[in-house]
Write an enzyme that holds these catalytic residues in place. Structure first.
Site, short mmCIF file in Angstrom:
data_model
loop_
_atom_site.label_atom_id
_atom_site.label_comp_id
_atom_site.label_asym_id
_atom_site.label_seq_id
_atom_site.Cartn_x
_atom_site.Cartn_y
_atom_site.Cartn_z
N ILE A 123 5.66 14.36 34.74
CA ILE A 123 4.45 14.83 35.44
C ILE A 123 4.27 14.03 36.72
O ILE A 123 4.42 12.81 36.73
CB ILE A 123 3.19 14.58 34.58
CG1 ILE A 123 3.32 15.23 33.20
CG2 ILE A 123 1.92 15.02 35.32
CD1 ILE A 123 2.29 14.71 32.20
N CYS A 124 3.93 14.71 37.81
CA CYS A 124 3.33 14.01 38.95
C CYS A 124 2.33 14.99 39.56
O CYS A 124 1.92 15.95 38.92
CB CYS A 124 4.36 13.54 39.96
SG CYS A 124 5.15 14.85 40.89
N ARG A 125 1.94 14.77 40.80
CA ARG A 125 0.91 15.63 41.38
C ARG A 125 1.44 17.02 41.67
O ARG A 125 0.87 18.02 41.26
CB ARG A 125 0.38 14.99 42.67
CG ARG A 125 -0.66 15.84 43.40
CD ARG A 125 -1.26 15.09 44.58
NE ARG A 125 -2.12 15.97 45.37
CZ ARG A 125 -1.69 16.76 46.34
NH1 ARG A 125 -0.41 16.79 46.66
NH2 ARG A 125 -2.53 17.54 46.99
#
Lengths: 562, 562
Positions: free
Chosen positions: B525-527
Site C-alpha cells: 500500500i502507498c498513496r
C-alpha cells in the site's frame, strides 16, 4: 553488474530509476556535472518569470531520494571526462577539487544532454548575458533581475558597479521554444522585450506561414520583434547597460539578454571515446539506444533519433522522448528487447494566452527531403461550440499523403484547445491513421470542450473531401490565371476584399451562374473556406471547373506583417 | 430523386446539408415537428442557467439558411405521422392546423431523436415539472425561473396564482449527463439543488467506484444527493410549491423540477411502418444506416448502433455520432459506399469545475457481457507538471485486454486536462492500440499542459508493467488473506491508515525485509501505488510474493460516502 550513468536529468534519471526496478542487485552510479539531479529544466523559464516562485519546486527527485529509495549512488558536481571503451572505465572529475578518479563499468549510459549554443561573438561574456539550462542559470538570472532593488549603497552587489534601476529591457536572442517562453516570462515581469531572430520566422519547427500568426501575436502583445537579423555582438553602454548589435547594424538596448539560439548535442565525451557520431552531429544509436559500442548506450538530447514519420535521422531535444529513451536503455541493460520507435516531434509552447502545437513533420521539412506525395489543408474552426462562452478560433494546418491519405503532420495555433487536438493528431500519427480515420474519430464533445464535429473531424473531412475529389483545392500562391469568385456577403468585403474577384454571395449563386466563365478555373473565396466549399460543389455539379481557395481569407492573412 | 428527412436537428440537418453538397439536383424536404431546425440541444442546460444568455445563440442554422444556401425545403411545425413503405409516401401533419398532406419519396431518412422519459407518475403534469429537450422547453423553464420577479400584482403571469418569491429550490431527477448539467446550471443560478437518482450511482456509463468520486464532488459543492431512491410522484404543497415524493417515502420540496431520467428512441413512426426494431428498442440499421426497408434510412438517437469495442448493439444518444451518421446516410443515398464504424461512447461532462470523461466500455458493461479477458488499473497523476501552477490530480481507470494488451476503455475525472487525455485514449481505441502503444505515445508536453510522462503514457506503463508481470496487482476487494504492507511515511498514516497493515516506509524496506513473511502474499500500500510499485519490485526480486494494491489509498477512497 555495474552501470554508470553520465547525466542525471531527464534521460539519465529515468534510466537509473527504471534499471533499479528491473534489477535490484545492479550497482548503479549516476554522475551529474551540476549540483542537482532530476530537476525540471522545462520549468526554468517560469521560475525566472516568478510563475514558479520556489526553486525547490523544480527539484523533482533529490540525490538523497535516489540513494534512499532506489539504492543508487549519485555524485553531483562530478563530470565524466574520459571513457576507455576497451578497459570499460570512465574517468570522473570532481568539479570542485579537480580530483579525477577512474570507475569501471559493465554498461555505460551517456545522457549528457545538449548545450546552449554560445557563439564566440564580441562581448558575449559581458555581465547580463545568460543561457537558460540549469537551476543555477535560473538563479543567476533571477538575482540579476532583482539587482536594481539593492540600491541603498548605490552599488550593485553583483558587479560592484553603480546601478540606476532594476532591469527594465530584455533582449531575447532566438525565437524557438525557450526563446518564446522567456519572452512571455519577461513580459510577465513587466519588462520591455525585444526578440531577435536570425531566421525569417519564429518557432523553426513550424511552417513559415503558420509562424506568421505567432509573429503577429507577439507584436500584438507588445514584443519588439526583429526577424531575419542575426546577432553580431554585444556592447556595454556608458551607463553600464548592454546593447545587442545585429548583423543589419541595429543596436538594441538591454538590461538583460537571453541567448536561446538553439542547443548542440554534448558529444565531446562520446567522440573522444571513438563512438560513432551521426550526420546531424548527435551520438548515433540503434533502436535499443546502443551506441557503436554495445556496452555504451546513449539517450536524450545528445543522440540522433529516427523521425517516426519520415524515417530520417534528426535531432529533437525534448523531455518526453528523453524519458522514454532512458526507460528503454534500462530495459535493454536488463536484457529486455525494448525498442525506441522514433520521435515524431510532438510539441507545445505557451506564449501569453496562446498555444502553439505541432506533431509530425512540417511542409518545409517534407520539401527539404524531396517528398512530394503530400497535400495540405488549412482550417479555422472554433475550439469549442461557438455558442458556449470562451470559444476561440483555431488555425490548423494538416499534412497528409496524397496517395494513401495517411496523416503526416499537424500544426495548430489558438488561445484554447490546442493540446487536446494535437494529442489526438499525435496518437493518430503514431497509429498510422489516415485522414479518413480522422473523419470518423469519436472525440469528447460537450459545449465547453468541443463541437459535435470536432476540429479533428473537420480536418479529416476537409482532407477527405480533397482526396475524394469532392473539393478541389488551390492555395493562395497558385491562383494565377484563375477566375476569382468571392461568395461572401458585401459587408464582409467592405472589411477586406481581393482585387479582381467577382462577388456573388453564396445564397445568390445558383441564380447567377450565367455570370461565370465555363472555360476558366473558378477559384472560390470566402472567409474560412466553408461557404466556398458549398459553392465549389454547386459549380462542379453545374459543369464548371471550380476550386476552393484553401483556408479562404483566413489563410490569406498568414502573409507577413513585418 | 426526392428525399424526405424527418427530423431537422443533429442527424437530419447534417444529412440534408451533406446530401445537397453531393447532389445538386435532388429534391430535399426536411420536416421538423418543433419550431426550429439545427439547434444546439447540447447548449440548452447552459441557456437555462444563463451561461448562454441569448436563445438566438442556440440556433446554429435557420430554416431560411437551409432554403437560401442549400436549396432545401424546410417545414417546421410539421410532424411525420405515417409512412407507407410500399407506396413510398409519408403523411405529414401541420402541427398548428392539423392538416395532413401526403408526400412521395424516393429515399426517406428518419432522424426523430429520442424523447425524455416521462413516466405516468401521480402529479407529473403539475406546473413546474420540466424536461430539457427543445428550445421551447428551455424558454419555458427560464420563464418559470423568473416568475417570482413579476410580483407587482401579487399574481404570477404564468399560472395566475399568487407567488411568494422566485424559485429557490430545484430538484433534478436523474444523474446522467443532462441531469448533472442541470444541477450545475441551477447551482450557477443560486438555487438549492437536490439530485434524486434511482440507481446507486450517478453518471450510469461510469463504473460505480468512479461515480463515487463524482458523488463526493457533488456533495462537496452543496448538492443534496439522494441515490438509490426513485421518484414515486409529485405533490403540490399548500403554498403552491412542489414536493418530489420518492419510493423511500421522502418528500423533497421544490420550486422547479427537472426530469432527466433518460431518453427513449422515438420509434412510433418506424414501428408503424413495419421497420425492424432492435432488442434495445432502437431502429435497427445496417452499417450504411439503412433500415430493414432499403429506401428508408435512419440516424441519430433513434437508432441502435454497434458498440465499436464490444460489437454489441447499443443505444448511445450523442451528438457527434448523430452528425456522422447523418453524413453517412447522405453518402449512401448519393450512391457512395460509406459505412458507420460503430460508436465507442466517447463522452465528457462538465460539472462545476470538474470534468468527467469516458471512452469505450466500462467494467460493469464488460461483466454484463460475460467478458473476462480484461484487466484494469487505477492511477492518479497530475494533469500537468506539478511544479507549474494549477495542476490537478486526475483519477483514471483504464481497461484493457489481458491477452493482447489492447485498450478497451478509459474513465477520467479531474478539474483539469480530462478532454485532452480522453481524446488520446479515444483515438487509440479507434486505431486498436495496445497499452504498449500508450507507453510510447508522444503527446504534447510543456509544464502548463502536461508532464514528460503524460498521464496517458503513465496509464500505458502501469498496464504494461502488469501485463509483463513486473507489477502483479491486487484490487482492494481482493486483499483477503494477504499480508498488508504500508510503505508510506508515518505522517501519512496519521491521516488515514489501513487496519492491520505493517508500516515500513519505502526507504527502510531493503533493511527490514526480515520482518516480512515469505509464505504469504504481501500486498503493498502507498498513496497512489507508485511507491508501492517500487516496493513490489524490491520484494519480488528478493523472493517474496508481492502485489501492488492498485491505485493505493486513493483507490480506497472510491468507497461510498453516503
Amino acid at each position: 553488474m555495474k552501470v554508470i550513468i553520465v547525466g542525471g536529468v531527464a534521460g539519465g534519471a529515468s534510466c537509473a530509476a527504471r534499471l533499479r526496478r528491473l534489477d535490484e542487485k545492479a550497482e548503479i552510479l549516476m554522475v551529474e556535472r551540476g549540483p542537482y539531479v532530476s530537476y525540471a529544466n522545462c520549468g526554468l523559464p517560469y521560475h525566472v518569470g516568478g510563475v514558479i516562485p520556489e526553486e525547490s519546486s523544480l527539484l523533482v527527485a533529490t540525490e538523497q531520494m535516489f540513494r534512499a529509495v532506489f539504492g543508487i549512488e549519485v555524485r553531483t558536481g562530478c563530470e565524466a571526462v574520459a571513457v576507455s571503451p576497451k578497459q570499460k572505465t570512465v574517468d570522473l572529475r570532481d568539479v570542485k577539487t579537480g580530483e579525477v578518479t577512474t570507475e569501471r563499468y559493465d554498461k555505460l549510459v551517456l545522457s549528457p544532454g545538449a548545450a546552449p549554443i554560445r557563439p564566440p561573438l564580441p562581448g558575449i561574456d559581458l555581465p547580463g548575458i545568460f543561457s537558460v539550462r540549469t537551476v543555477p542559470d535560473a538563479r543567476t538570472i533571477r538575482e540579476w533581475l532583482h539587482r536594481g532593488e539593492e540600491t541603498k549603497t548605490g552599488m550593485d552587489s553583483y558587479t560592484g558597479q553603480q546601478v540606476v534601476t532594476k532591469p527594465k529591457r530584455a533582449v531575447v536572442v532566438g525565437g524557438g521554444f525557450i526563446g518564446l517562453e522567456m519572452v512571455e516570462n519577461f513580459a510577465h515581469l513587466g519588462l520591455e522585450v525585444t526578440l531577435v531572430e536570425k531566421l525569417n520566422q519564429v518557432m523553426p519547427p513550424l511552417d513559415p506561414e503558420m509562424a506568421r500568426l505567432v509573429e503577429r501575436y507577439l507584436v500584438k502583445h507588445g514584443v519588439n520583434l526583429q526577424l531575419s537579423d542575426g546577432v553580431a555582438g554585444f556592447r556595454q553602454a556608458k551607463d553600464g547597460s548592454l546593447e545587442v548589435l545585429t548583423e543589419s547594424g541595429k543596436a538594441h538596448p538591454a538590461d538583460v539578454v537571453i541567448l536561446a539560439i538553439g542547443v548542440r548535442p554534448e558529444t565531446a565525451l562520446a567522440k573522444a571515446a571513438g563512438l560513432e557520431i551521426g550526420q546531424r552531429g548527435g551520438i548515433r544509436v540503434d533502436e535499443h539506444m546502443r551506441t557503436s559500442d554495445p556496452d555504451i548506450l546513449a539517450v536524450g538530447d545528445a543522440v540522433e533519433v529516427k523521425d517516426y514519420v519520415t524515417g530520417q535521422w534528426t535531432l529533437i531535444p525534448l523531455a518526453g522522448p528523453a524519458n522514454r529513451q532512458g526507460r528503454i536503455a534500462a530495459d535493454v541493460i536488463a536484457g529486455r528487447d525494448s525498442r525506441y520507435r522514433g520521435t515524431q516531434g510532438t510539441s507545445i509552447c505557451k506564449i501569453f494566452e496562446g498555444e502553439i502545437g505541432q506533431t509530425g513533420p512540417s511542409e518545409k521539412l517534407l520539401r527539404q527531403l524531396g517528398d512530394t506525395d503530400f497535400e495540405k489543408v488549412y482550417l479555422y474552426p472554433n475550439s469549442h461550440a461557438g455558442y458556449y462562452p470562451g470559444a476561440k478560433m483555431m488555425a490548423i494546418k494538416v499534412l497528409f499523403r496524397k496517395t494513401s491519405g495517411r496523416l503526416l503532420g499537424a500544426q495548430l495555433l489558438s488561445e484554447d484547445g490546442v493540446a487536446k487536438r494535437v494529442d489526438a493528431f499525435a496518437m493518430a500519427i503514431q497509429m498510422k491513421a489516415t485522414v479518413y480515420d480522422l473523419e470518423e474519430a469519436e472525440l469528447t464533445y460537450a459545449p465547453p470542450f468541443g463541437s459535435a464535429k470536432d476540429p479533428v473531424n473537420f480536418a479529416g473531412m476537409v482532407a477527405g473531401n480533397l482526396l475524394r475529389g469532392d473539393m478541389p483545392l488551390v492555395h493562395w500562391d497558385g491562383t494565377a490565371g484563375g477566375f476569382l469568385l468571392d461568395v461572401r456577403n458585401p459587408q464582409e468585403l467592405a472589411v477586406e476584399s481581393v482585387p479582381g474577384a467577382l462577388n456573388i454571395p453564396l445564397p445568390q449563386l445558383r441564380a447567377r451562374l450565367g455570370e461565370l466563365p465555363k472555360d476558366k478555373e473558378i477559384q472560390v473565396i470566402c472567409r474560412s473556406a466553408v461557404r466556398a466549399y458549398y459553392a465549389t460543389r454547386i459549380l462542379i455539379q453545374n459543369g464548371f471547373k471550380a476550386k476552393n481557395i484553401s483556408g479562404g481569407m483566413l489563410a490569406r492573412s498568414h502573409r507577413a506583417v513585418h
